[in-house]
Design a protein around this motif. Structure first.
Motif, PDB file in Angstrom:
ATOM      1  N   LEU A 170       0.825  -1.203   0.000  1.00 47.28           N
ATOM      2  CA  LEU A 170       0.000   0.000   0.000  1.00 47.28           C
ATOM      3  C   LEU A 170       0.864   1.261   0.000  1.00 47.28           C
ATOM      4  CD1 LEU A 170      -2.607   1.723   0.509  1.00 47.28           C
ATOM      5  CD2 LEU A 170      -2.299   1.224   2.947  1.00 47.28           C
ATOM      6  N   VAL A 171       1.817   1.333   0.907  1.00 44.25           N
ATOM      7  CA  VAL A 171       2.697   2.506   0.979  1.00 44.25           C
ATOM      8  C   VAL A 171       3.506   2.642  -0.312  1.00 44.25           C
ATOM      9  CG1 VAL A 171       4.658   3.525   2.200  1.00 44.25           C
ATOM     10  CG2 VAL A 171       2.817   2.423   3.490  1.00 44.25           C
ATOM     11  N   LEU A 172       3.983   1.515  -0.822  1.00 42.74           N
ATOM     12  CA  LEU A 172       4.770   1.547  -2.053  1.00 42.74           C
ATOM     13  C   LEU A 172       3.957   2.084  -3.218  1.00 42.74           C
ATOM     14  CD1 LEU A 172       7.446   0.786  -3.451  1.00 42.74           C
ATOM     15  CD2 LEU A 172       6.474  -1.476  -3.873  1.00 42.74           C
ATOM     16  N   LEU A 173       2.706   1.640  -3.351  1.00 39.35           N
ATOM     17  CA  LEU A 173       1.865   2.099  -4.453  1.00 39.35           C
ATOM     18  C   LEU A 173       1.493   3.569  -4.306  1.00 39.35           C
ATOM     19  CD1 LEU A 173      -0.552  -0.957  -4.860  1.00 39.35           C
ATOM     20  CD2 LEU A 173       1.225  -0.219  -6.465  1.00 39.35           C
ATOM     21  N   VAL A 174       1.020   3.948  -3.116  1.00 36.37           N
ATOM     22  CA  VAL A 174       0.570   5.326  -2.926  1.00 36.37           C
ATOM     23  C   VAL A 174       1.730   6.301  -3.087  1.00 36.37           C
ATOM     24  CG1 VAL A 174      -0.442   6.959  -1.295  1.00 36.37           C
ATOM     25  CG2 VAL A 174      -1.347   4.633  -1.456  1.00 36.37           C
ATOM     26  N   VAL A 175       2.834   6.036  -2.399  1.00 37.44           N
ATOM     27  CA  VAL A 175       3.972   6.952  -2.450  1.00 37.44           C
ATOM     28  C   VAL A 175       4.705   6.834  -3.778  1.00 37.44           C
ATOM     29  CG1 VAL A 175       6.173   7.571  -1.365  1.00 37.44           C
ATOM     30  CG2 VAL A 175       4.217   6.905   0.060  1.00 37.44           C
ATOM     31  N   GLY A 176       4.934   5.600  -4.237  1.00 35.43           N
ATOM     32  CA  GLY A 176       5.695   5.415  -5.469  1.00 35.43           C
ATOM     33  C   GLY A 176       4.995   5.991  -6.690  1.00 35.43           C
TER      34      GLY A 176
ATOM     35  N   LEU B  71      -3.698   6.069  -4.734  1.00 34.27           N
ATOM     36  CA  LEU B  71      -4.669   5.687  -3.708  1.00 34.27           C
ATOM     37  C   LEU B  71      -5.689   4.689  -4.244  1.00 34.27           C
ATOM     38  CD1 LEU B  71      -5.224   9.134  -1.996  1.00 34.27           C
ATOM     39  CD2 LEU B  71      -4.347   7.075  -0.895  1.00 34.27           C
ATOM     40  N   LEU B  72      -6.058   4.828  -5.528  1.00 38.80           N
ATOM     41  CA  LEU B  72      -7.005   3.875  -6.109  1.00 38.80           C
ATOM     42  C   LEU B  72      -6.420   2.471  -6.121  1.00 38.80           C
ATOM     43  CD1 LEU B  72      -9.653   3.238  -7.550  1.00 38.80           C
ATOM     44  CD2 LEU B  72      -8.553   3.881  -9.712  1.00 38.80           C
ATOM     45  N   LEU B  73      -5.163   2.351  -6.524  1.00 37.72           N
ATOM     46  CA  LEU B  73      -4.529   1.030  -6.519  1.00 37.72           C
ATOM     47  C   LEU B  73      -4.238   0.569  -5.095  1.00 37.72           C
ATOM     48  CD1 LEU B  73      -2.049   1.372  -9.521  1.00 37.72           C
ATOM     49  CD2 LEU B  73      -4.213   0.141  -9.453  1.00 37.72           C
ATOM     50  N   GLY B  74      -3.857   1.502  -4.237  1.00 43.05           N
ATOM     51  CA  GLY B  74      -3.581   1.141  -2.853  1.00 43.05           C
ATOM     52  C   GLY B  74      -4.802   0.638  -2.110  1.00 43.05           C
ATOM     53  N   SER B  75      -5.985   1.089  -2.533  1.00 46.23           N
ATOM     54  CA  SER B  75      -7.206   0.633  -1.879  1.00 46.23           C
ATOM     55  C   SER B  75      -7.394  -0.877  -2.025  1.00 46.23           C
ATOM     56  CB  SER B  75      -8.428   1.370  -2.438  1.00 46.23           C
ATOM     57  OG  SER B  75      -8.632   1.061  -3.812  1.00 46.23           O
ATOM     58  N   MET B  76      -6.829  -1.478  -3.071  1.00 42.07           N
ATOM     59  CA  MET B  76      -6.910  -2.928  -3.230  1.00 42.07           C
ATOM     60  C   MET B  76      -6.170  -3.650  -2.106  1.00 42.07           C
ATOM     61  SD  MET B  76      -8.754  -3.094  -5.878  1.00 42.07           S
ATOM     62  CE  MET B  76      -9.303  -1.931  -7.125  1.00 42.07           C
TER      63      MET B  76
ATOM     64  N   VAL C 177      -0.899   8.837   6.536  1.00 45.07           N
ATOM     65  CA  VAL C 177       0.524   9.200   6.454  1.00 45.07           C
ATOM     66  C   VAL C 177       0.997   9.179   4.999  1.00 45.07           C
ATOM     67  CG1 VAL C 177       2.848   8.466   7.083  1.00 45.07           C
ATOM     68  CG2 VAL C 177       1.029   8.443   8.799  1.00 45.07           C
ATOM     69  N   SER C 178       0.616   8.145   4.252  1.00 51.37           N
ATOM     70  CA  SER C 178       1.047   8.024   2.850  1.00 51.37           C
ATOM     71  C   SER C 178       0.459   9.141   1.997  1.00 51.37           C
ATOM     72  CB  SER C 178       0.633   6.669   2.299  1.00 51.37           C
ATOM     73  OG  SER C 178       1.156   5.616   3.073  1.00 51.37           O
ATOM     74  N   ALA C 179      -0.858   9.389   2.139  1.00 57.64           N
ATOM     75  CA  ALA C 179      -1.509  10.434   1.337  1.00 57.64           C
ATOM     76  C   ALA C 179      -0.980  11.820   1.677  1.00 57.64           C
ATOM     77  CB  ALA C 179      -3.026  10.379   1.553  1.00 57.64           C
TER      78      ALA C 179
END
Length: 291
Positions: free
Chosen positions: A63-69, A98-103, A153-155
Motif C-alpha cells: 500500500l505505501v509503495l503504491l501510494v507513495v511510489g 490511492l485507487l490502486l492502494g485501496s486494493m 501518512v502516505s496520502a
C-alpha cells in the motif's frame, strides 16, 4: 494354632477442620488476580494478531509503495513536462496511487476475518473470548485505525511533495478544506472501504471469494458503464459512473467524472451507511452460525 495377624496401620488423625460435624473445606484464594474481561482486552488481543502476521506487513508495505511510489512518479512526470496546470490543485495527482492502494486495504480487511476461518484459528479465538460480537468489534476497531493511519501518512506525504514540486507550474495553492478532504477525508473513506471488506469476509468466510466480491464491487460498475452504448441505458450508465467507487474517490479531489450525483462529503456518508449495514449483517450471522 492360629497364625498371628499383622497389626492394622494406624490412620493419621483427621485435620481439625474435619473433626466437627458439618465442617466445610477451607477457602482457596488464587494468587492470580481475576479481572472481568471487556472490549479493550479483545482489542489488545486483535492488535497482537494483526501486527504478528506476515499478511499485514506485506499488504501495508505494498500500500505505501503504491501510494507513495505512483504519487511521486506522477508528480515527477508532470514536473518534467513543464505542463501548466491552469490553476488546478496538485492534490489530485495522488488519486491514482490511492485507487490502486485501496486494493491492498481491501485484501487486508478480508484476511483479518476470513483467514481465521480458513485456518480454523477462529475456534481458538472464540474459546478465548466467547462473546462473538466483542471479537468482531475488536477486529473492526483495530483494523480501521491501522488502515486509517497508514493511508493518512502516505496520502499526506504525497500531497506535501506534489504541492512543493508543482508550485511553479500554475498549480493553485490548496485551501484548508481541500487539504483536509485530500488527506483525512479520503483516508477515512478508504479505511471504511476496508472495514466493509472485513464485514464481507466475516459473512462469506472465504478469503478468495470475499476479495473477489470486493474487487468486483470496486471496478465492475465503472467497467460496465464504459460499455453501455445504448441510448436506453443512458440513465443506468450515468448512475454507475456517479456511484462507482473510483468516482467517489475522485470527488475528494473535486475531479468527479460527472457534473451530477454525489459531491462534497457525500461519498463518505454513503460508504458509512453501506459499511454499517454490512457490519450489522455480519454481527447477526456471527451469532447464528457455528464457527
Amino acid at each position: 494354632m492360629s497364625t498371628p495377624q499383622p497389626p492394622m496401620p494406624q490412620s493419621a488423625p483427621a485435620p481439625d477442620w474435619q473433626t466437627a460435624p458439618g465442617a466445610s473445606y477451607p477457602s482457596y484464594t488464587s494468587p492470580i488476580p481475576v479481572v472481568r474481561t471487556h472490549l479493550l482486552h479483545a482489542v489488545a488481543s486483535e492488535w497482537t494478531k494483526i501486527k504478528s502476521v506476515r499478511s499485514t506487513m506485506w499488504t501495508l508495505g505494498v500500500l505505501v509503495l503504491l501510494v507513495v511510489g505512483i504519487g511521486l512518479l506522477t508528480g515527477a512526470l508532470v514536473s518534467a513536462s513543464d505542463q501548466d496546470l491552469g490553476g488546478e490543485s496538485a492534490l489530485g495527482l495522488g488519486f491514482f496511487g490511492l485507487l490502486l492502494g485501496s486494493m491492498c486495504v481491501i485484501t487486508l480487511g478480508v484476511l483479518t476475518t476470513a483467514s481465521e476461518y480458513g485456518t480454523g484459528m477462529i475456534r481458538t479465538t472464540m474459546v478465548a473470548c466467547p462473546s462473538r460480537g466483542r471479537v468482531l468489534a475488536a477486529k473492526g476497531i483495530v483494523f480501521f485505525l491501522v488502515a486509517f493511519v497508514v493511508t493518512l501518512v502516505s496520502a499526506s506525504l504525497v500531497a506535501l511533495v506534489h504541492v512543493a514540486m508543482l508550485e511553479g507550474q500554475g498549480a493553485a495553492e490548496p485551501t484548508g478544506g481541500e487539504w483536509f478532504k485530500g488527506t483525512v477525508g479520503i483516508s477515512l473513506y478508504i479505511a471504511l472501504l476496508g472495514l466493509l471488506s472485513l464485514a464481507v469476509g466475516s459473512i462469506v468466510r472465504h478469503s478468495a471469494g470475499a476479495i473477489t466480491i470486493m474487487i468486483g464491487a470496486v471496478l465492475a460498475p465503472l467497467v460496465m458503464a464504459l460499455f453501455m452504448f445504448a441510448e436506453s441505458l443512458r440513465d443506468v450508465q450515468q448512475a454507475l459512473f456517479e456511484y462507482s467507487i473510483p468516482n467517489q474517490l475522485s470527488i475528494f479531489y473535486a475531479n468527479s467524472l460527472s457534473d451530477s450525483g454525489p459531491s462534497g462529503w457525500d461519498p463518505l456518508w454513503i460508504m458509512l451507511v453501506v459499511t454499517a449495514a454490512a457490519l450489522a449483517g455480519a454481527f447477526a450471522l456471527l451469532e447464528k452460525r457455528d464457527v
